[in-house]
Design an enzyme around this catalytic site. Structure first.
Site, PDB file in Angstrom:
ATOM      1  N   LYS A  14      44.173  45.140  31.615  1.00 54.75           N
ATOM      2  CA  LYS A  14      42.919  45.884  31.410  1.00 54.75           C
ATOM      3  C   LYS A  14      43.147  47.391  31.578  1.00 54.75           C
ATOM      4  CE  LYS A  14      40.539  43.796  34.726  1.00 54.75           C
ATOM      5  NZ  LYS A  14      41.511  42.843  35.227  1.00 54.75           N
ATOM      6  N   ARG A  89      31.934  41.584  37.250  1.00 57.68           N
ATOM      7  CA  ARG A  89      32.844  40.511  37.646  1.00 57.68           C
ATOM      8  C   ARG A  89      32.086  39.278  38.114  1.00 57.68           C
ATOM      9  NH1 ARG A  89      37.396  44.237  39.023  1.00 57.68           N
ATOM     10  NH2 ARG A  89      39.275  43.023  39.304  1.00 57.68           N
ATOM     11  N   ARG A 128      54.405  44.987  39.449  1.00 63.02           N
ATOM     12  CA  ARG A 128      53.572  46.140  39.066  1.00 63.02           C
ATOM     13  C   ARG A 128      53.733  47.304  40.038  1.00 63.02           C
ATOM     14  NH1 ARG A 128      47.280  45.601  37.576  1.00 63.02           N
ATOM     15  NH2 ARG A 128      46.957  44.958  39.735  1.00 63.02           N
ATOM     16  N   ARG A 161      50.398  48.324  44.823  1.00 62.23           N
ATOM     17  CA  ARG A 161      49.057  48.157  45.379  1.00 62.23           C
ATOM     18  C   ARG A 161      49.078  47.173  46.544  1.00 62.23           C
ATOM     19  NH1 ARG A 161      44.753  47.278  40.534  1.00 62.23           N
ATOM     20  NH2 ARG A 161      44.038  45.711  41.996  1.00 62.23           N
ATOM     21  N   ARG A 172      42.439  36.692  44.437  1.00 59.40           N
ATOM     22  CA  ARG A 172      41.840  37.400  43.297  1.00 59.40           C
ATOM     23  C   ARG A 172      41.714  36.478  42.080  1.00 59.40           C
ATOM     24  NH1 ARG A 172      46.051  41.919  43.071  1.00 59.40           N
ATOM     25  NH2 ARG A 172      44.986  42.749  41.248  1.00 59.40           N
TER      26      ARG A 172
END
Ligand code: AMP
Length: 217
Positions: A14, A89, A128, A161, A172
């Site tokens: 995203k 969400r 990531r 992160r 998540r």
């Protein structure tokens, strides 16, 4: 009008797509995740409230999140459209957004969903690295910055992160399936939903989404 929602599970791409789309279509990029992270970095009351929730991978309460988005959407730069990344969400958030859209005369015109299989999401999230300054996203194997550990766009040092660990990721993902996926039917019923294959190469996917946005302009 380009009043766009970008949705998809964590790691679907995203943020990466949003970064390119907002440049191309001159839209404000409204990422609730980025807004929360900024609040955490600045240690604002919102940041202090959201910090632990986000670190463990849970969702920030709907009323808090909706108030943040309402305030942001009412700013002048959203007058010509917006790209929402990571909001809504939950169904209550989508309902609140519908009301906001009516109030400000900018209803959602398209929902873009990025579909990616779970194994690929895990691979992406575990490698990531993100820029804490401009929000750009990289991967240690497949989307390396030009200089290791440094953001191509703004030169800041890249970080991992806090919620990109196995345990928070699982929470998540669970939250995504439980709370966010029902939005697919919600937006399908309104004729606003469009799904894309999030495993396609960045430029190819960007081209497909851009074509869809061009048609809406
Ligand atoms: P993201 O950067 O979109 O992955 O968001 C990071 C984290 O911020 C999420 O895991 C949630 O804890 C929180 N967050 C972001 N957007 C929302 C939202 N719309 N509702 C609730 N929590 C959110």
């Amino acid at each position: 009008m380009l009043n766009i929602i970008l949705m998809g599970p964590p790691g679907a791409g995203k943020g990466t797509q949003a970064t390119h789309l907002v440049d191309k279509f001159h839209l404000p990029h409204i990422s609730t995740g980025d807004m929360f992270r900024e609040a955490i970095a600045k240690k604002t009351p919102l940041g202090l409230q959201a910090q632990a929730i986000i670190a463990r991978g849970d969702l920030v309460p709907d009323d808090v999140t909706c108030a943040l988005v309402k305030e942001r959407l009412s700013q002048d730069d959203c007058a010509k459209g917006y790209l929402l990344d990571g909001f809504p969400r939950t169904i209550p958030q989508a309902e609140a957004l519908e009301k906001m859209g009516e109030e400000i005369g900018r209803p959602v015109t398209l929902v873009i969903d990025l579909e990616v299989p779970e194994a690929e999401l895990i691979r992406r999230i575990s490698g990531r690295r993100v820029c804490p300054k401009c929000g750009a996203s990289y991967h240690i194997d497949t989307m390396k910055p030009k200089v290791e550990g440094i953001c191509d766009r703004c030169g800041a040092e890249l970080i991992q992160r806090k919620d990109d660990n196995a345990e928070s990721f699982k929470t998540r993902l669970d939250n995504y399936y439980k709370s966010t996926q029902p939005l697919v039917d919600f937006y399908k019923a309104k004729g606003l939903y469009k799904c894309f294959d999030g495993t396609k190469p960045l430029q190819e996917l960007l081209g497909e989404i851009s074509a869809e946005l061009e048609a809406l302009k």
